[in-house]
Design an enzyme around this catalytic site. Structure first.
Site, PDB file in Angstrom:
ATOM      1  N   GLY A   1       2.178   2.799  -2.790  1.00  0.00           N
ATOM      2  CA  GLY A   1       2.140   3.588  -4.024  1.00  0.00           C
ATOM      3  C   GLY A   1       1.213   4.790  -3.927  1.00  0.00           C
TER       4      GLY A   1
ATOM      5  NE  ARG B   1      -2.169   3.136 -13.409  1.00  0.00           N
ATOM      6  CZ  ARG B   1      -2.093   1.814 -13.424  1.00  0.00           C
ATOM      7  NH1 ARG B   1      -2.667   1.127 -14.391  1.00  0.00           N
ATOM      8  NH2 ARG B   1      -1.450   1.166 -12.466  1.00  0.00           N
TER       9      ARG B   1
ATOM     10  CB  ALA C   1     -50.123  30.317  20.684  1.00  0.00           C
TER      11      ALA C   1
ATOM     12  CB  ALA D   1      -0.923  -0.012   1.224  1.00  0.00           C
TER      13      ALA D   1
ATOM     14  CG  ASN E   1     -48.780  18.842  21.209  1.00  0.00           C
ATOM     15  OD1 ASN E   1     -48.179  19.580  20.414  1.00  0.00           O
ATOM     16  ND2 ASN E   1     -49.845  18.140  20.871  1.00  0.00           N
TER      17      ASN E   1
HETATM   18  C1  UD1 Z   1       0.264  -5.128 -10.501  1.00  0.00           C
HETATM   19  C2  UD1 Z   1       1.034  -6.305 -11.077  1.00  0.00           C
HETATM   20  C3  UD1 Z   1       0.260  -6.858 -12.260  1.00  0.00           C
HETATM   21  C4  UD1 Z   1      -1.140  -7.268 -11.831  1.00  0.00           C
HETATM   22  C5  UD1 Z   1      -1.841  -6.089 -11.142  1.00  0.00           C
HETATM   23  C6  UD1 Z   1      -3.120  -6.579 -10.493  1.00  0.00           C
HETATM   24  C7  UD1 Z   1       3.410  -5.962 -10.664  1.00  0.00           C
HETATM   25  C8  UD1 Z   1       4.720  -5.538 -11.244  1.00  0.00           C
HETATM   26  N1  UD1 Z   1       2.352  -5.879 -11.475  1.00  0.00           N
HETATM   27  O1  UD1 Z   1       0.263  -4.111 -11.497  1.00  0.00           O
HETATM   28  O2  UD1 Z   1       0.920  -7.985 -12.814  1.00  0.00           O
HETATM   29  O3  UD1 Z   1      -1.899  -7.694 -12.929  1.00  0.00           O
HETATM   30  O4  UD1 Z   1      -1.025  -5.533 -10.112  1.00  0.00           O
HETATM   31  O5  UD1 Z   1      -3.839  -5.523  -9.939  1.00  0.00           O
HETATM   32  O6  UD1 Z   1       3.371  -6.376  -9.518  1.00  0.00           O
HETATM   33  N2  UD1 Z   1       3.083  -0.787  -4.428  1.00  0.00           N
HETATM   34  C9  UD1 Z   1       3.938  -0.559  -3.368  1.00  0.00           C
HETATM   35  N3  UD1 Z   1       5.225  -0.180  -3.623  1.00  0.00           N
HETATM   36  C10 UD1 Z   1       5.696   0.009  -4.881  1.00  0.00           C
HETATM   37  C11 UD1 Z   1       4.812  -0.242  -5.969  1.00  0.00           C
HETATM   38  C12 UD1 Z   1       3.502  -0.636  -5.709  1.00  0.00           C
HETATM   39  O7  UD1 Z   1       3.563  -0.704  -2.212  1.00  0.00           O
HETATM   40  O8  UD1 Z   1       6.874   0.353  -5.026  1.00  0.00           O
HETATM   41  C13 UD1 Z   1       1.696  -1.181  -4.139  1.00  0.00           C
HETATM   42  C14 UD1 Z   1       0.675  -0.174  -4.616  1.00  0.00           C
HETATM   43  O9  UD1 Z   1       0.391   0.751  -3.571  1.00  0.00           O
HETATM   44  C15 UD1 Z   1      -0.530  -1.044  -4.959  1.00  0.00           C
HETATM   45  C16 UD1 Z   1       0.079  -2.367  -5.332  1.00  0.00           C
HETATM   46  O10 UD1 Z   1       1.408  -2.361  -4.858  1.00  0.00           O
HETATM   47  O11 UD1 Z   1      -1.380  -1.226  -3.846  1.00  0.00           O
HETATM   48  C17 UD1 Z   1       0.067  -2.608  -6.834  1.00  0.00           C
HETATM   49  O12 UD1 Z   1       0.762  -1.580  -7.474  1.00  0.00           O
HETATM   50  P1  UD1 Z   1       0.271  -1.001  -8.867  1.00  0.00           P
HETATM   51  O13 UD1 Z   1       1.206   0.070  -9.266  1.00  0.00           O
HETATM   52  O14 UD1 Z   1      -1.167  -0.673  -8.818  1.00  0.00           O
HETATM   53  O15 UD1 Z   1       0.513  -2.281  -9.813  1.00  0.00           O
HETATM   54  P2  UD1 Z   1      -0.141  -2.557 -11.218  1.00  0.00           P
HETATM   55  O16 UD1 Z   1       0.559  -1.753 -12.242  1.00  0.00           O
HETATM   56  O17 UD1 Z   1      -1.598  -2.433 -11.159  1.00  0.00           O
HETATM   57 CA    CA Z   2      -2.964  -1.920  -9.523  1.00  0.00          CA
END
Ligand code: UD1
Ligand code: CA
Length: 463
Positions: free
Chosen positions: A13, A17, A427, A11, A381
């Protein structure tokens, strides 16, 4: 004995997007942040001391959001990829036995039942890991899973790196894995950032295991709904809708009638008894408890409330942080702001506002009233247009009205003030002093009648 399960939730990231200043896992769907949903599910699998949340972006806010759940936190200060995020946990978990389950904080629909099946699959196999896959109509954005001729994972290819032929593969990586713990920690250091994004991809693990002579199996789900992840706000809205639909379905199957269920918003933590009815566009939010036979009218909003059996809420009523006892009848167009108790069989009608008020058994305020910081006795009332003047510009004061009192319409009760049991207020009165029990209080100018006044005035009219 059951093997030890350590569960890692990624969690850290930001979620580029989402186009937000707020970390992705702090966005809300179904009444909770994404991370709360995921942690709640994790806690059904393993005790909180075996749950590690990897935090980075807005780590403090994520930790604060989870402060009621005694999970562990690991900091990933730079987001170098999902593999790097798991690697950050090696110090604290590297010597633990059993299995490591990795899930992503952006997938809030995942159920504990599915995770349990994943762990069972892995426990019965000789593979290094099992990962959940599914086939998507539109696999865009997901890692594609390439299988070998034995059905084992040959590789996972990320969208960005996929060739046209690979991009056409519909079998996708859910991001949910169960690893044999010692093999994960032994080999995770082998991930290299040799991809266009220069990130450490956890999805490189199947190839790494293959090189070391181990297989990775898949556990394919037919229904992809549980695996949907939030990457942008459109997906957030879709997941919110899926959660709302799931809650409405659960309540309908448990004996609640919902008119136009696609329009209502009911949070996951709401409990409702049988034979309740919910009108179109109603919202029931927070941890509300609604007993049997209640009616929640169209477009009403009920937040953090307890409703006893047989309460009727008419349309367009807003009630927060309040308790409503059996058989009370409220609305339409009423507002109960905070910290109110409405006793059994009381009636509160249109354009009545209550704040911090106890409203007695069988009492009535049928129209156009403000009762703030007050105690209204049983069977009182309250006439239309009655106002408690609870605020003097500096402090708030209490109004007490004894049982069976009758407050005439358009009365102004200047707090602090007490009105005794069985008393009457005429009243249009302004009440500033105590009204003793059984008394009649009149606090208004006397009516003056001037007989023949109109005719006299007309005769004076200039010709
Ligand atoms: C990832 C998978 C992909 C899969 C998809 C499913 C990888 C490389 N790719 O892609 O194959 O189909 O999820 O939803 O694993 N996060 C961190 N630290 C980081 C990067 C990410 O904690 O350095 C966490 C993010 O907060 C997120 C999760 O990992 O909760 C997934 O990261 P995200 O960037 O959404 O991966 P996707 O590109 O969706
Ligand atoms: Ca994802």
């Amino acid at each position: 004995m059951n093997p030890e399960i350590n569960l890692i939730i990624l969690a850290a990231g930001l979620g580029t997007r989402m186009k937000s200043r707020r970390a992705k896992v702090l966005h809300r769907a179904g009444g909770l942040t994404l991370i709360e949903h995921v942690v709640n599910t994790a806690m059904e699998i393993t005790p909180p001391e075996h749950i590690t949340v990897v935090v980075g972006h807005q780590a403090q806010d994520v930790e604060a959001t989870l402060s009621h759940r005694p999970v562990q936190f690991v900091h990933q200060t730079e987001q170098k990829g999902t593999g790097h995020a798991v690697l950050m946990c090696r110090d604290s978990l590297g010597s633990r036995p059993g299995y490591v389950v990795v899930i992503y904080g952006d997938g809030p629909l995942l159920s504990a039942a599915t995770l349990r099946k994943l762990i069972d699959e892995q426990a019965g196999a000789h593979t290094a890991a099992t990962l959940i896959t599914t086939k998507l109509e539109n696999p865009r954005g997901y890692g594609r899973v390439i299988l070998d001729d034995r059905g084992m994972v040959a590789a996972i290819v990320e969208q960005k790196a996929a060739t046209l032929a690979q991009a056409a593969i519909r079998l996708v990586n859910s991001g949910i894995y169960c690893f044999r713990a010692h093999l994960l920690w032994q080999h995770i250091g082998e991930i290299r950032p040799d991809n266009p994004a220069r990130e450490y991809y956890l999805t490189d693990m199947p190839e790494i295991f293959r090189r070391a002579g181990y297989d990775v199996a898949t556990f394919e789900l037919d229904d992809p709904t549980e695996l949907l992840a939030v990457n942008n706000r459109l997906e957030l809205a879709e997941i919110d809708a899926a959660m709302r639909a799931r809650k409405a379905t659960e309540l309908m199957l448990a004996g609640v009638t919902i008119e136009k269920p696609e329009t209502v918003t009911i949070d996951a933590a709401v409990h409702m008894g049988i034979d309740c009815t919910v009108g179109p566009f109603a919202q029931i939010l927070g941890p509300s408890e609604i007993a049997d036979d209640c009616e929640i009218g169209a477009c009403s909003i009920i937040r953090n409330c307890v409703l006893a059996a047989g309460v009727k809420i008419e349309p367009f009523t807003v009630i927060a942080d309040s308790r409503i006892e059996a058989g009370a009848h409220i609305g339409p167009f009423a507002r109960l702001r905070m910290n109110n108790v409405v006793a059994a069989n009381a009636h509160i009608g249109n354009f009545v506002e209550l704040k911090n008020t106890r409203f007695g058994d069988g009492a009535k305020a049928s129209h156009l009233t403000y009762l703030g910081d007050s105690e209204i006795g049983d069977h009182v009332n309250v006439g239309a247009g009655t106002i408690t003047c609870n605020y003097d510009g500096v402090n708030k004061h209490k109004t007490r009205i004894g049982a069976n009192a009758f407050i005439g319409s358009n009365s102004t009760l200047v707090a602090p003030v007490e009105i005794g049991d069985d008393s009457y207020v005429g009243a249009g009165s302004v009440i500033t002093d105590t009204v003793p029990s059984g008394a009649l209080a009149l606090g208004r100018g006397r009516q003056v009648v001037k007989e023949g006044w109109v005719a006299k005035r007309r005769s004076h009219k200039k010709k």
